[in-house]
Design a protein around this motif. Structure first.
Motif, short mmCIF file in Angstrom:
data_model
loop_
_atom_site.label_atom_id
_atom_site.label_comp_id
_atom_site.label_asym_id
_atom_site.label_seq_id
_atom_site.Cartn_x
_atom_site.Cartn_y
_atom_site.Cartn_z
N ARG A 182 13.43 -8.04 -163.78
CA ARG A 182 14.60 -8.87 -163.48
C ARG A 182 15.87 -8.06 -163.59
NH1 ARG A 182 12.78 -14.21 -164.63
NH2 ARG A 182 14.68 -14.95 -163.64
N GLY A 183 16.94 -8.61 -163.04
CA GLY A 183 18.24 -7.96 -163.19
C GLY A 183 18.86 -8.30 -164.53
N SER A 229 13.40 4.45 -156.90
CA SER A 229 14.13 3.84 -158.01
C SER A 229 14.11 2.32 -157.83
CB SER A 229 15.58 4.34 -158.01
OG SER A 229 16.26 3.90 -159.18
N VAL A 230 14.69 1.64 -158.81
CA VAL A 230 14.96 0.21 -158.67
C VAL A 230 16.46 0.06 -158.45
CG1 VAL A 230 14.82 -2.07 -159.73
CG2 VAL A 230 13.04 -0.36 -160.20
N TYR A 231 16.82 -0.66 -157.40
CA TYR A 231 18.22 -0.83 -157.01
C TYR A 231 18.69 -2.24 -157.32
CZ TYR A 231 17.74 3.63 -154.67
OH TYR A 231 17.54 4.96 -154.42
N PHE A 232 19.85 -2.29 -157.95
CA PHE A 232 20.45 -3.57 -158.28
C PHE A 232 21.82 -3.68 -157.65
CE2 PHE A 232 17.50 -5.42 -161.18
CZ PHE A 232 16.88 -4.36 -161.83
N PHE A 244 24.11 -9.91 -161.61
CA PHE A 244 23.16 -9.02 -160.94
C PHE A 244 22.16 -9.79 -160.10
CE2 PHE A 244 23.71 -4.72 -162.60
CZ PHE A 244 24.54 -4.94 -163.69
N GLY A 245 21.72 -9.12 -159.03
CA GLY A 245 20.58 -9.61 -158.28
C GLY A 245 19.29 -9.25 -158.99
N SER A 246 18.16 -9.63 -158.39
CA SER A 246 16.86 -9.41 -159.04
C SER A 246 16.28 -8.04 -158.74
CB SER A 246 15.88 -10.49 -158.61
OG SER A 246 15.77 -10.50 -157.20
#
Lengths: 111, 113
Positions: free
Chosen positions: A42-43, B87-90, B104-106
């Protein structure tokens, strides 16, 4: 260079105890310090904001302190619950639109 | 009220391919930003915008492009993907007030092979 340090090791505590997480910073003069909670996949979710001229902020079971002399913030969760288990991130900004995040501390509250 | 919506949730690319990560918010926020999150590195700012037509670089902008044509949308473009962009992008948004909390988004999990 600017650096934020959070304890990278996981913090395990017993349910009902107070969890204390630390955020230290160097080469930086933040005007605002924030704490976020992040669950797996999750963010981050905003929890608390404290300004440079404030010493302490509280919200329900959460308390944040900010010591600009020590360059440190402490984040407390009182009467911790298993549902509080998550990764907690601190973030700083000097008042520009650039936020700097720590790597986070993983908290596990044991039932 | 959906908040910050990111698409896709997962993406696999081959080296050299291009793609756009989408981000939309429905809170009328002027400030929008992109972060990447890597193990042991924390969230690092890629690009940000304080309003339509205004963008600026963050800490790690190389290899990424952005534009802001509307208040609601802030897409992130990878012109030629590299394995280092795995990577993980937010995406995050807030009001334009300095020091404001971020929404933030998910996230989008991107793998570049």
């Amino acid at each position: 260079s600017q650096k934020i340090e959070q304890n990278s090791e996981a913090l395990n505590i017993q349910e009902g105890k107070t969890a204390t997480l630390t955020c230290n910073y160097t080469n930086y003069s933040p005007a605002y310090l924030q704490w976020y909670r992040q669950d797996p996949g999750r963010g981050p979710v905003f929890l608390l904001l404290i300004r440079e001229n404030e010493k302490e902020k509280r919200k329900e079971r959460l308390k944040v302190t900010f010591d600009t002399t020590l360059k440190q913030s402490l984040f407390h969760i009182t009467a911790s619950q298993p549902a509080d288990s998550a990764t907690y991130l601190c973030a700083l900004t000097s008042g520009t639109y650039k936020y700097i995040f720590g790597t986070g501390t993983r908290l596990k509250v044991l039932a | 009220n959906a908040g910050v919506t990111q698409t896709p949730k997962f993406q696999v690319l081959k080296t050299g391919q291009s793609m756009t990560l989408q981000c939309a918010q429905d809170m009328n926020h002027e400030y929008m930003s992109w972060y990447r999150q890597d193990p042991g590195m924390g969230l690092r700012l890629i690009h940000y915008s304080v309003g339509a037509g205004i963008t600026d670089q963050g800490e790690v902008p190389n290899g990424y492009n952005v534009s802001r044509s509307t208040t609601e949308d802030f897409p992130l473009r990878l012109l030629s993907a590299a394995p280092s962009q795995t990577s993980v992008y937010f995406c995050a948004s807030s009001t334009r007030d300095r020091g404001e909390k971020l929404f933030f988004g998910s996230g989008t999990q991107l793998s570049v092979l």
